[in-house]
Design a protein around this motif. Sequence first.
Motif, PDB file in Angstrom:
ATOM      1  N   THR A  95       2.803  -4.934  23.802  1.00 52.03           N
ATOM      2  CA  THR A  95       1.447  -5.108  24.336  1.00 52.03           C
ATOM      3  C   THR A  95       0.722  -3.779  24.190  1.00 52.03           C
ATOM      4  N   LEU A  96      -0.443  -3.833  23.551  1.00 51.26           N
ATOM      5  CA  LEU A  96      -1.270  -2.639  23.362  1.00 51.26           C
ATOM      6  C   LEU A  96      -2.530  -2.819  24.209  1.00 51.26           C
ATOM      7  N   ILE A  97      -2.872  -1.833  25.015  1.00 49.31           N
ATOM      8  CA  ILE A  97      -4.081  -1.960  25.833  1.00 49.31           C
ATOM      9  C   ILE A  97      -4.917  -0.692  25.653  1.00 49.31           C
ATOM     10  N   ALA A  98      -6.132  -0.880  25.110  1.00 48.73           N
ATOM     11  CA  ALA A  98      -6.979   0.261  24.763  1.00 48.73           C
ATOM     12  C   ALA A  98      -8.275   0.245  25.541  1.00 48.73           C
ATOM     13  N   GLY A  99      -8.717   1.427  25.945  1.00 47.29           N
ATOM     14  CA  GLY A  99     -10.056   1.596  26.490  1.00 47.29           C
ATOM     15  C   GLY A  99     -10.842   2.489  25.547  1.00 47.29           C
ATOM     16  N   GLY A 100     -11.926   1.982  24.976  1.00 49.07           N
ATOM     17  CA  GLY A 100     -12.793   2.781  24.091  1.00 49.07           C
ATOM     18  C   GLY A 100     -12.045   3.391  22.923  1.00 49.07           C
ATOM     19  N   SER A 101     -12.193   4.727  22.754  1.00 47.28           N
ATOM     20  CA  SER A 101     -11.565   5.387  21.608  1.00 47.28           C
ATOM     21  C   SER A 101     -10.037   5.403  21.720  1.00 47.28           C
ATOM     22  N   PHE A 122       2.845  -8.561  18.332  1.00 42.23           N
ATOM     23  CA  PHE A 122       1.929  -7.614  18.975  1.00 42.23           C
ATOM     24  C   PHE A 122       0.790  -8.367  19.664  1.00 42.23           C
ATOM     25  N   ARG A 123       0.382  -7.860  20.818  1.00 39.23           N
ATOM     26  CA  ARG A 123      -0.852  -8.334  21.445  1.00 39.23           C
ATOM     27  C   ARG A 123      -1.683  -7.114  21.816  1.00 39.23           C
ATOM     28  N   LEU A 124      -2.927  -7.125  21.389  1.00 43.60           N
ATOM     29  CA  LEU A 124      -3.843  -6.018  21.715  1.00 43.60           C
ATOM     30  C   LEU A 124      -4.917  -6.509  22.667  1.00 43.60           C
ATOM     31  N   ILE A 125      -5.111  -5.784  23.762  1.00 42.30           N
ATOM     32  CA  ILE A 125      -6.256  -6.017  24.647  1.00 42.30           C
ATOM     33  C   ILE A 125      -7.140  -4.779  24.501  1.00 42.30           C
ATOM     34  N   TYR A 126      -8.371  -5.016  24.090  1.00 39.39           N
ATOM     35  CA  TYR A 126      -9.256  -3.888  23.749  1.00 39.39           C
ATOM     36  C   TYR A 126     -10.489  -3.951  24.641  1.00 39.39           C
ATOM     37  N   SER A 127     -10.621  -2.957  25.496  1.00 38.85           N
ATOM     38  CA  SER A 127     -11.764  -2.900  26.403  1.00 38.85           C
ATOM     39  C   SER A 127     -12.855  -2.001  25.823  1.00 38.85           C
ATOM     40  N   VAL A 128     -14.033  -2.588  25.633  1.00 39.34           N
ATOM     41  CA  VAL A 128     -15.170  -1.841  25.071  1.00 39.34           C
ATOM     42  C   VAL A 128     -16.418  -2.132  25.907  1.00 39.34           C
ATOM     43  N   ASP A 181       8.722 -11.126  31.552  1.00 38.81           N
ATOM     44  CA  ASP A 181       9.998 -11.751  31.166  1.00 38.81           C
ATOM     45  C   ASP A 181      10.370 -11.474  29.710  1.00 38.81           C
ATOM     46  N   PHE A 182       9.363 -11.211  28.881  1.00 43.22           N
ATOM     47  CA  PHE A 182       9.619 -10.947  27.465  1.00 43.22           C
ATOM     48  C   PHE A 182      10.019  -9.480  27.234  1.00 43.22           C
ATOM     49  N   ALA A 183      10.024  -8.693  28.298  1.00 44.89           N
ATOM     50  CA  ALA A 183      10.375  -7.260  28.237  1.00 44.89           C
ATOM     51  C   ALA A 183       9.643  -6.526  27.113  1.00 44.89           C
ATOM     52  N   PRO A 184       8.312  -6.658  27.076  1.00 43.15           N
ATOM     53  CA  PRO A 184       7.587  -5.943  26.025  1.00 43.15           C
ATOM     54  C   PRO A 184       7.539  -4.441  26.304  1.00 43.15           C
ATOM     55  N   THR A 185       7.350  -3.665  25.255  1.00 46.13           N
ATOM     56  CA  THR A 185       6.940  -2.278  25.458  1.00 46.13           C
ATOM     57  C   THR A 185       5.418  -2.287  25.496  1.00 46.13           C
ATOM     58  N   CYS A 186       4.852  -1.631  26.509  1.00 46.33           N
ATOM     59  CA  CYS A 186       3.398  -1.624  26.692  1.00 46.33           C
ATOM     60  C   CYS A 186       2.869  -0.212  26.415  1.00 46.33           C
ATOM     61  N   TYR A 187       1.884  -0.128  25.546  1.00 42.42           N
ATOM     62  CA  TYR A 187       1.253   1.158  25.232  1.00 42.42           C
ATOM     63  C   TYR A 187      -0.177   1.089  25.745  1.00 42.42           C
ATOM     64  N   VAL A 188      -0.536   2.029  26.610  1.00 45.90           N
ATOM     65  CA  VAL A 188      -1.875   2.027  27.210  1.00 45.90           C
ATOM     66  C   VAL A 188      -2.549   3.351  26.870  1.00 45.90           C
ATOM     67  N   CYS A 189      -3.760   3.283  26.320  1.00 48.59           N
ATOM     68  CA  CYS A 189      -4.445   4.519  25.931  1.00 48.59           C
ATOM     69  C   CYS A 189      -5.938   4.420  26.186  1.00 48.59           C
ATOM     70  N   PRO A 191      -9.442   6.561  28.592  1.00 46.82           N
ATOM     71  CA  PRO A 191      -9.787   7.557  29.600  1.00 46.82           C
ATOM     72  C   PRO A 191      -8.791   7.508  30.759  1.00 46.82           C
ATOM     73  N   THR A 192      -8.630   8.638  31.442  1.00 50.75           N
ATOM     74  CA  THR A 192      -7.595   8.749  32.483  1.00 50.75           C
ATOM     75  C   THR A 192      -7.656   7.624  33.518  1.00 50.75           C
ATOM     76  N   GLY A 193      -8.851   7.342  34.060  1.00 55.99           N
ATOM     77  CA  GLY A 193      -8.976   6.320  35.100  1.00 55.99           C
ATOM     78  C   GLY A 193      -8.582   4.945  34.595  1.00 55.99           C
ATOM     79  N   PHE A 194      -8.956   4.640  33.365  1.00 54.42           N
ATOM     80  CA  PHE A 194      -8.602   3.361  32.745  1.00 54.42           C
ATOM     81  C   PHE A 194      -7.079   3.246  32.644  1.00 54.42           C
ATOM     82  N   VAL A 195      -6.465   4.289  32.127  1.00 56.82           N
ATOM     83  CA  VAL A 195      -5.013   4.259  31.911  1.00 56.82           C
ATOM     84  C   VAL A 195      -4.287   4.088  33.236  1.00 56.82           C
TER      85      VAL A 195
END
Length: 221
Positions: A95-101, A122-128, A181-189, A191-195
């Motif tokens: 799971t990839l979760i991005a805020g802005g850049s 892969f699943r990407l959640i992109y916050s813009v 339950d799927f035990a994904p690795t989650c990458y979050v990137c 701004p600090t507050g978003f993360v």
Amino acid sequence: MAATLLMHVEGQPAGLAGQRVEVRLTAEDGYTADREYSLARSGEPDRAEITVQAIDGGEVSPFLVEDIEVGVELQVRGPIGGWFVWRPEQTEPVTLIAGGSGVVPLMAMIRARRAAGSKAPFRLIYSVRSRDEMFYRSELRQPDPGVDVSVVHTREAPEGSPRPAGRITVADVNNGGWPPDFAPTCYVCGPTGFVESVADMLVALGHDPHHVRTERFGPTG
Ligand SMILES: Cc1cc2nc3c(=O)[nH]c(=O)nc-3n(C[C@H](O)[C@H](O)[C@H](O)COP(=O)(O)OP(=O)(O)OC[C@H]3O[C@@H](n4cnc5c(N)ncnc54)[C@H](O)[C@@H]3O)c2cc1C
């Protein structure tokens, strides 16, 4: 405003998806400024690709986005970082979760997955803020089997969007990412507050904190 810069670098390792480089600008009087930028694409010997967002009043980013010209020499150090990386031998869901850049190193992971012919889902959640501020929009709209993309608009939702504009919620993270339950690795990137708030949501949803990897881009949320 943002720009992607392609830099020819000599004697640098190709790098892993998620790693960053340090870019040094030196003024004529010898003053230097160093900033870190994530690689937007990994695995390219002698080349570094970065995507920079111009921060209002910033010292370095407006120069890199608006003023730099082809042929200018910069000092580049790296690649740096060994934790916030995705390696092609990883097979677990991601799971990839991005805020802005913050999408930049996550895009490098999506590109590395594609280049390696990986089947890791892969699943990407992109916050813009709005559709216009989305980086890599046309590439992310291309079908990429095994990569699901959901976009969260925080200020302005596109016409007809079922989700009203607003900050990312637990429901967005739950619906757009893999269940614990799927035990994904989650990458979050991002701004600090978003993360911090997204990492808290993941843990509250039952994700193992050891599977949540974070990278903070800015001093404020
Ligand atoms: C590991 C890492 C990877 C990064 N990767 C990228 C990347 O791929 N693309 C990218 O565009 N940036 C990235 N950054 C952010 C980048 O390093 C700079 O902080 C950013 O470009 C601003 O630099 P500046 O000199 O223009 O602003 P500065 O002169 O340093 O700061 C100007 C003002 O903006 C605020 N500010 C600084 N950075 C941010 C920010 N990111 N968001 C909001 N406000 C900020 C400062 O508090 C200050 O008030 C990354 C940062 C880190 C730590």
